[in-house]
Motif scaffolding. Structure first.
Motif, mmCIF file in Angstrom:
data_model
loop_
_atom_site.group_PDB
_atom_site.id
_atom_site.type_symbol
_atom_site.label_atom_id
_atom_site.label_comp_id
_atom_site.label_asym_id
_atom_site.label_seq_id
_atom_site.Cartn_x
_atom_site.Cartn_y
_atom_site.Cartn_z
ATOM 1 N N GLY A 1 -7.839 -5.656 6.772
ATOM 2 C CA GLY A 1 -6.738 -4.705 6.623
ATOM 3 C C GLY A 1 -6.363 -4.512 5.168
ATOM 4 O O GLY A 1 -6.299 -3.384 4.653
ATOM 5 N N ALA B 1 -9.067 -2.771 3.069
ATOM 6 C CA ALA B 1 -9.078 -1.321 3.230
ATOM 7 C C ALA B 1 -7.930 -0.691 2.447
ATOM 8 O O ALA B 1 -8.078 0.370 1.834
ATOM 9 C CB ALA B 1 -8.975 -0.965 4.707
ATOM 10 N N ARG B 2 -6.780 -1.359 2.448
ATOM 11 C CA ARG B 2 -5.644 -0.803 1.707
ATOM 12 C C ARG B 2 -5.908 -0.841 0.210
ATOM 13 O O ARG B 2 -5.490 0.055 -0.523
ATOM 14 C CB ARG B 2 -4.368 -1.567 2.058
ATOM 15 N N TRP C 1 -1.749 -5.159 11.283
ATOM 16 C CA TRP C 1 -1.658 -4.875 9.846
ATOM 17 C C TRP C 1 -2.655 -5.719 9.070
ATOM 18 O O TRP C 1 -3.231 -5.273 8.079
ATOM 19 C CB TRP C 1 -0.233 -5.162 9.376
ATOM 20 N N ALA C 2 -2.868 -6.957 9.512
ATOM 21 C CA ALA C 2 -3.810 -7.830 8.820
ATOM 22 C C ALA C 2 -5.242 -7.358 9.021
ATOM 23 O O ALA C 2 -6.096 -7.612 8.186
ATOM 24 C CB ALA C 2 -3.657 -9.264 9.320
ATOM 25 N N LEU C 3 -5.489 -6.641 10.125
ATOM 26 C CA LEU C 3 -6.879 -6.331 10.459
ATOM 27 C C LEU C 3 -7.295 -4.916 10.101
ATOM 28 O O LEU C 3 -8.460 -4.678 9.822
ATOM 29 C CB LEU C 3 -7.116 -6.581 11.957
ATOM 30 N N VAL C 4 -6.376 -3.956 10.136
ATOM 31 C CA VAL C 4 -6.772 -2.583 9.802
ATOM 32 C C VAL C 4 -5.823 -2.001 8.764
ATOM 33 O O VAL C 4 -4.682 -2.449 8.619
ATOM 34 C CB VAL C 4 -6.797 -1.665 11.044
ATOM 35 N N ALA C 5 -6.311 -0.974 8.050
ATOM 36 C CA ALA C 5 -5.537 -0.417 6.936
ATOM 37 C C ALA C 5 -4.269 0.268 7.417
ATOM 38 O O ALA C 5 -3.194 0.055 6.872
ATOM 39 C CB ALA C 5 -6.397 0.560 6.156
ATOM 40 N N GLU C 6 -4.387 1.099 8.439
ATOM 41 C CA GLU C 6 -3.236 1.861 8.920
ATOM 42 C C GLU C 6 -2.950 1.429 10.353
ATOM 43 O O GLU C 6 -3.409 2.063 11.289
ATOM 44 C CB GLU C 6 -3.534 3.368 8.871
ATOM 45 N N PHE D 1 13.748 -3.149 6.993
ATOM 46 C CA PHE D 1 12.591 -3.804 7.623
ATOM 47 C C PHE D 1 12.822 -3.847 9.128
ATOM 48 O O PHE D 1 13.281 -4.869 9.658
ATOM 49 C CB PHE D 1 12.398 -5.219 7.076
ATOM 50 N N PRO D 2 12.499 -2.762 9.833
ATOM 51 C CA PRO D 2 12.839 -2.709 11.261
ATOM 52 C C PRO D 2 12.143 -3.777 12.094
ATOM 53 O O PRO D 2 12.741 -4.299 13.042
ATOM 54 C CB PRO D 2 12.372 -1.318 11.691
#
Lengths: 186, 623
Positions: free
Chosen positions: A148, A151-152, B73-78, B180-181
């Motif tokens: 993740g 990619a960012r 969030w840790a695994l994909v960008a969006e 920070f919801p």
């Protein structure tokens, strides 16, 4: 002034940064309380058996890990992913080495001043709380290496790296206060 | 049938509790096996339950879905935001939902629930105290009920102020949500396991230390003590995370034009409260862990035989727990400052002084912890300085009291339920403050400490600073939250019964204290009985008041009169949107142009609302 859904990237970054700093400020009061307990209960007493050279060695290891983390953060900010990974892996290694050092320290301390004694209570609690922070820091650094964040980074967003590295520095600075309090004061 | 099970399992709370129980069982099982493998006695309740609590809470949070977004969030960008919004109806209140209004209501409902349980406990031991000697229970059970009442009420109050601040803060500063919801949702969801742990502590022997958990008593108390300590650690963690969120929201998400001195006083109160939360809660967290370490691993913090010192606990405990009473009352005092100008139709008197006094109370309150330890053998040189700083806190508090009085003076008072409750709050808080003076002065405190005088003083400050303002807040903001009015007649009855009941119950405490009734004690001299009986009757009147409130809430939510967007003609931002507010509060940000309290000033307005909203006139005063 920002409104959340329309927040520009820059504003979001400022929000995240403030949140992280507030967390760090809050957490530093925990260490303040622990350091206070040492002087409240033990004054400046220090058992002669404490292994100062080992303490100094792991301090140096931890400071070097912060340097590596800083280099990794800079590389991430410039988008140099290879260099970023190399430096963060180095940080992870040095952090793990620090934990090994603490383990050695603990096995010695168990013999000379176990946790059930006055100084042992303070020593094991302070180093234990700190080691717990090191473990969480290592976990956070590992998260920064996951796909993740990579990619960012490619999109030019290095906040995730900045955050974990700031936290790592905080853990490092906490040790800079703990080391003299436990090993040098007398 | 299968569908019904699917619906129930889709509720985060149910899923979380099931997975959490499995996690706790697994953690305890593995610990037992490990202990057996290491040649220790396999079943040692302390450590086994400690590990089970940690794995249980983590499993509960994972099962609930509190970590889902962060894992993505840790695994994909969006990361996708599926499952976070788009849930309507009552089920969203039992799931992880990141809308601050949902979270605010979750907090409030939990708080009222815990208040009811802890209040019922109080009524039970008030019956016990109505006659000397044994009435309905033995001394052991009395100690446990009294202790559980104390700590549960402290937890309920922390949860309640978080609820008020969560619901109101973003609306009052013109933000769409908290900064920070998701962290906000996590802060709330740490609460249910804490409540469960507090209640299960009674099945594990309970604890009989009072709410303060002083060692060495708390070291020797049964397993229930440990569950209480972990429960309170979770509440504290929630409080710290909440504080970070509130501060970031105030600093970064104010609407255009909302300078610091245009913020409503409630926002100032949130600012001060959040500062106390993030700084001081750390100390209680630390000291709770120290207690656990001493109980579980035999460390020697508080054991004089091993160079420990019980005063270390008391210092750290009051380092948090004194500022904590300001965490309890500052939001409540903020509520009074919101309500008084609206129902007096006059600007809040001395707005800037009130705003600064809020911070003043918070800063002053950090230096007064030692007045709880005048009789505890604390370092003698701290006594006089701490007496001085304690008395100094009266100055900013006095600023607030005089501001409310001056605001009401010559105002066009509209005696609706919110104002009535606010007036009771002021009176009760005033008595609470004045009876605190003899406790702040070392000479008189040495006589009054640990008597019913302290209990009476404390209940006056918390009822005046939290409970009665909470009632005022409920009557004032209920139309905003639900779009329906609470029944005004029932409300006035509730107000009357609770006000009379409160004074009936707690004024006798001062007489009892002066006549030597020690706090937390099961038995007493028969000469004190009449006043104890009066206090018990008053306690039941307060309980009746709560039942009236509960019935009013339920009946009015079901068939109350429809409320318009701005029923009280208030100027602050939350009243300029529809009732209930839109999902994301302000589709377009409002433009703040003036003071939030210029009532009665012709043509004055707090904010210009973008066209298309409900309150396009921005609560403008008639010219």
């Amino acid at each position: 002034m920002a409104v959340i859904a329309h927040t520009a990237h820059k504003d979001k970054l400022a929000i995240h940064r403030l949140g992280l700093w507030l967390f760090i400020i809050s957490d530093s009061f925990l260490f303040l309380g622990l350091l206070f307990s040492r002087f409240y209960l033990q004054g400046v007493r220090r058992p002669p058996e404490i292994n100062q050279p080992l303490g100094l060695a792991i301090s140096i290891v931890l400071i070097l890990s912060s340097l590596a983390a800083y280099r990794g953060e800079t590389a991430a900010a410039y988008g140099d992913i290879k260099r970023f990974r190399r430096n963060i892996l180095l940080t992870l290694g040095l952090g793990a080495l620090f934990l090994v050092g603490v383990g050695l320290e603990w096995s010695e301390a168990f013999r000379s001043f176990p946790p059930s004694t006055g100084y042992g209570t303070i020593f094991f609690t302070l180093t234990g709380f700190h080691a717990f922070h090191v473990v969480t820091g290592l976990l956070a650094l590992t998260v920064a290496l996951l796909p993740g964040q990579r990619a960012r980074l490619q999109e030019g967003n290095s906040w995730g790296v900045e955050a974990v590295v700031k936290y790592w520095h905080f853990v490092d600075v906490a040790w800079v206060f703990i080391f003299p309090t436990l090993y040098l004061v007398s | 049938m299968r569908k019904a099970i699917a619906v129930v399992l889709s509720l985060g709370l149910v899923r979380g509790m099931l997975v959490g129980m499995a996690g706790a069982g697994a953690g305890m099982g593995v610990t037992v096996l490990l202990r057996a493998a290491l040649g220790l006695s396999a079943w040692n309740p302390g450590p086994v339950v400690a590990i089970g609590t940690i794995t249980g809470v983590l499993a509960y949070l994972a099962g609930l879905g509190a970590f889902s977004y962060w894992i993505r969030w840790a695994l994909v960008a969006e990361p996708s935001k599926e499952g976070e919004r788009h849930r309507y109806g009552w089920t969203r209140y039992l799931c992880v939902d990141i809308n601050h209004k949902v979270i605010g209501i979750q907090y409030m409902a939990t708080s009222i629930l815990v208040i009811m349980v802890a209040g019922a406990l109080a009524l039970i031991f008030r019956i016990e105290l109505s006659t000397p000697g044994r009435t309905i229970m033995g001394p052991g059970l009395y100690n446990r009920f009294m202790s559980l009442h104390g700590i549960s009420m402290v937890a309920a109050t922390l949860i309640g102020v978080s609820g008020l601040m969560n619901y109101l803060l973003p609306l009052m500063i013109g933000a769409r949500d908290m900064a920070f919801p998701r962290l906000n949702a996590l802060s709330y969801w740490l609460i249910p396991p804490a409540v469960v742990l507090l209640l299960t502590s009674q099945a594990a022997g309970g604890f009989d230390t009072g709410w303060t958990a002083y060692p060495p008593l708390s070291i020797k108390a049964p397993l229930g003590m440990q569950l209480m300590l972990t429960a309170f650690y979770l509440v504290g963690l929630s409080s710290i995370l909440g504080g970070i969120n509130f501060l970031t929201t105030i600093f970064k998400l104010r609407a255009p034009g909302m300078s610091f001195f245009r913020m409503p006083i409630f926002v100032w109160a949130t600012l001060a409260t959040a500062l106390l939360q993030i700084v001081f809660t750390q100390f209680i967290g630390m000291v709770l862990i120290m207690l656990l370490l001493e109980r579980l691993l035999g460390l020697g913090f508080f054991d004089p035989a091993r160079e420990g010192n019980v005063l270390l606990f008391q210092h750290f405990f009051w380092f948090y727990s004194h500022p904590a009473v300001y965490i309890f009352v500052l939001p409540g005092l903020g509520v009074i400052s919101e309500i008084v100008p609206v129902f007096s139709r006059k600007p809040l008197f001395g707005y800037k002084a009130v705003a600064i006094s809020t911070l003043g109370i918070a800063v002053g309150g950090t230096m007064v912890w030692g007045h709880h330890m005048f009789a505890a053998g604390m370092e003698p040189y701290l006594r006089i300085p701490i007496m001085m700083t304690t008395l100094l806190v009266a100055v900013p508090t006095g600023v607030k009291i005089f501001s409310w009085l001056a605001t009401m003076w010559m105002g066009k008072l509209k005696l609706d339920t919110p104002l009535l409750f606010a007036m009771t709050s002021i009176a009760v808080f005033l008595v609470g403050g004045l009876t605190g003076i003899p406790l702040a002065i070392v000479a008189t405190d040495l006589d009054l400490t640990d008597t019913y005088w302290v209990v009476g003083h404390f209940h006056h400050t918390i009822f005046g600073g939290f409970v009665f303002p909470l009632m005022a807040a409920i009557y004032y903001w209920f139309p905003k939250v639900t779009g329906k009015f609470l029944n005004e007649r029932l409300g006035k009855l509730h107000w009357g019964i609770m006000t009379v009941g409160f004074f009936t119950s707690y004024l006798p405490y001062f007489w009892l204290g002066l006549n030597g009734m020690r706090r937390r004690v099961y038995d007493y001299d028969p000469g004190l009985q009449p006043m104890h009986l009066v206090a018990t009757v008053g306690g039941f009147m307060i309980g009746l008041g709560f039942l009236l409130l509960l019935s009013n809430l339920l009946v009015s939510a079901w068939r109350g009169a429809r409320a318009p967007a701005n029923p009280w003609h208030a100027q602050t931002l939350e009243w300029q949107v529809t009732s209930p507010p839109p999902e994301d509060n302000f589709p377009l940000p409002p433009q703040v142009v003036g003071s939030p309290y210029s009532y009665g000033v012709p043509g004055s307005v707090h904010a210009l609302m973008p066209p298309g909203g409900a309150g396009e006139d921005g609560g403008k005063e008639a010219t």
